[in-house]
Design a protein around this motif. Sequence first.
Motif, mmCIF file in Angstrom:
data_model
loop_
_atom_site.group_PDB
_atom_site.id
_atom_site.type_symbol
_atom_site.label_atom_id
_atom_site.label_comp_id
_atom_site.label_asym_id
_atom_site.label_seq_id
_atom_site.Cartn_x
_atom_site.Cartn_y
_atom_site.Cartn_z
ATOM 1 N N ILE A 98 0.840 -1.205 0.000
ATOM 2 C CA ILE A 98 0.000 0.000 0.000
ATOM 3 C C ILE A 98 0.872 1.250 0.000
ATOM 4 O O ILE A 98 0.608 2.214 -0.731
ATOM 5 C CB ILE A 98 -0.972 -0.012 1.199
ATOM 6 C CG1 ILE A 98 -2.054 -1.060 0.961
ATOM 7 C CG2 ILE A 98 -1.594 1.366 1.415
ATOM 8 C CD1 ILE A 98 -2.957 -1.286 2.137
ATOM 9 N N ASP A 99 1.927 1.249 0.809
ATOM 10 C CA ASP A 99 2.841 2.397 0.845
ATOM 11 C C ASP A 99 3.525 2.599 -0.504
ATOM 12 O O ASP A 99 3.664 3.733 -0.978
ATOM 13 C CB ASP A 99 3.881 2.224 1.950
ATOM 14 C CG ASP A 99 3.278 2.324 3.344
ATOM 15 O OD1 ASP A 99 2.135 2.826 3.463
ATOM 16 O OD2 ASP A 99 3.951 1.920 4.304
ATOM 17 N N LEU A 104 3.542 5.783 -5.476
ATOM 18 C CA LEU A 104 3.644 5.844 -6.942
ATOM 19 C C LEU A 104 2.402 6.433 -7.603
ATOM 20 O O LEU A 104 2.510 7.132 -8.613
ATOM 21 C CB LEU A 104 3.903 4.445 -7.507
ATOM 22 C CG LEU A 104 5.286 3.861 -7.243
ATOM 23 C CD1 LEU A 104 5.342 2.401 -7.688
ATOM 24 C CD2 LEU A 104 6.360 4.679 -7.947
ATOM 25 N N LEU A 105 1.227 6.158 -7.033
ATOM 26 C CA LEU A 105 -0.009 6.588 -7.688
ATOM 27 C C LEU A 105 -0.650 7.837 -7.089
ATOM 28 O O LEU A 105 -1.525 8.425 -7.724
ATOM 29 C CB LEU A 105 -1.033 5.444 -7.670
ATOM 30 C CG LEU A 105 -0.652 4.184 -8.440
ATOM 31 C CD1 LEU A 105 -1.763 3.145 -8.331
ATOM 32 C CD2 LEU A 105 -0.347 4.507 -9.895
ATOM 33 N N VAL A 106 -0.232 8.221 -5.896
ATOM 34 C CA VAL A 106 -0.860 9.382 -5.256
ATOM 35 C C VAL A 106 0.154 10.483 -4.961
ATOM 36 O O VAL A 106 0.061 11.593 -5.498
ATOM 37 C CB VAL A 106 -1.617 8.981 -3.966
ATOM 38 C CG1 VAL A 106 -2.241 10.200 -3.309
ATOM 39 C CG2 VAL A 106 -2.688 7.951 -4.269
ATOM 40 N N PRO A 109 2.499 11.640 -8.234
ATOM 41 C CA PRO A 109 1.737 12.362 -9.262
ATOM 42 C C PRO A 109 1.115 13.658 -8.741
ATOM 43 O O PRO A 109 1.124 14.684 -9.434
ATOM 44 C CB PRO A 109 0.649 11.368 -9.676
ATOM 45 C CG PRO A 109 1.196 10.034 -9.336
ATOM 46 C CD PRO A 109 2.034 10.254 -8.102
ATOM 47 N N PHE A 110 0.567 13.631 -7.521
ATOM 48 C CA PHE A 110 -0.031 14.842 -6.952
ATOM 49 C C PHE A 110 1.013 15.951 -6.819
ATOM 50 O O PHE A 110 0.748 17.104 -7.184
ATOM 51 C CB PHE A 110 -0.659 14.531 -5.590
ATOM 52 C CG PHE A 110 -1.201 15.741 -4.892
ATOM 53 C CD1 PHE A 110 -2.333 16.381 -5.367
ATOM 54 C CD2 PHE A 110 -0.577 16.248 -3.759
ATOM 55 C CE1 PHE A 110 -2.833 17.505 -4.725
ATOM 56 C CE2 PHE A 110 -1.067 17.364 -3.115
ATOM 57 C CZ PHE A 110 -2.200 17.999 -3.596
ATOM 58 N N SER A 111 2.176 15.608 -6.337
ATOM 59 C CA SER A 111 3.247 16.610 -6.188
ATOM 60 C C SER A 111 3.652 17.177 -7.543
ATOM 61 O O SER A 111 3.860 18.389 -7.680
ATOM 62 C CB SER A 111 4.465 15.992 -5.495
ATOM 63 O OG SER A 111 4.124 15.564 -4.198
ATOM 64 N N VAL A 162 8.865 5.554 -1.473
ATOM 65 C CA VAL A 162 8.754 4.483 -2.469
ATOM 66 C C VAL A 162 10.016 3.623 -2.444
ATOM 67 O O VAL A 162 9.939 2.386 -2.475
ATOM 68 C CB VAL A 162 8.492 5.075 -3.874
ATOM 69 C CG1 VAL A 162 8.754 4.053 -4.968
ATOM 70 C CG2 VAL A 162 7.067 5.603 -3.960
ATOM 71 N N ILE A 163 11.178 4.257 -2.382
ATOM 72 C CA ILE A 163 12.443 3.515 -2.326
ATOM 73 C C ILE A 163 12.489 2.626 -1.091
ATOM 74 O O ILE A 163 12.840 1.442 -1.164
ATOM 75 C CB ILE A 163 13.648 4.491 -2.349
ATOM 76 C CG1 ILE A 163 13.758 5.162 -3.715
ATOM 77 C CG2 ILE A 163 14.941 3.767 -1.980
ATOM 78 C CD1 ILE A 163 14.696 6.365 -3.737
ATOM 79 N N LYS A 164 12.077 3.175 0.058
ATOM 80 C CA LYS A 164 12.099 2.392 1.301
ATOM 81 C C LYS A 164 11.112 1.246 1.255
ATOM 82 O O LYS A 164 11.421 0.130 1.690
ATOM 83 C CB LYS A 164 11.840 3.303 2.510
ATOM 84 C CG LYS A 164 12.997 4.232 2.807
ATOM 85 C CD LYS A 164 12.783 5.045 4.065
ATOM 86 C CE LYS A 164 11.767 6.119 3.832
ATOM 87 N NZ LYS A 164 11.703 7.111 4.924
#
Length: 173
Positions: A98-99, A104-106, A109-111, A162-164
């Motif tokens: 989920i993280d 990746l999807l929220v 892209p939002f930023s 995302v990396i973590k």
Amino acid sequence: MTALRAFSHCIDAISEAVGLGLRWVALLLIALGVVNVFGRYLGAQIGFQLSSNALLEAQTQAFAVLFLLGASDLLRQDGHIRVDIVHSHLSARARGWIDLIGGLLVVIPFSLVMLVFGLDYVERSWSRLEVSPNPGGLPLYPIKTLILVGFTLLLLQGLSQVIKAASWLRGET
């Protein structure tokens, strides 16, 4: 993956440093609030204006600094609001997915969308050296610049998260 984790660590350090610096902004925000309240009520009692639009706008801008720059450190600390009732009942692996997917999807892209749309907004403000329309108001272009700074920090922290998550899901800690 080691280089990416080192990059993630650097981003985390930046977010943490910004978060620590924002403690002073929070104190300033509280002080401005106290000054504004006392100025308004004491001024009404003695018949003299002790508050000003500049002080009120400084309080609003201090809050904007906290909000815009603090989002990345809040994400680093896993402090953003989510449905913890569901999240807490999931396995650690499901939470990791989920993280990863959420980043990746929220977050990313939002930023990116906020940076793309914010660039023109901030550029127009700087081209006019925009100032508040209120009498005695403060310049607005510096605070609007923090939109770009804040979402850049949030984008970077999203990448770090995302990396973590990917690293953890691969069994690398």
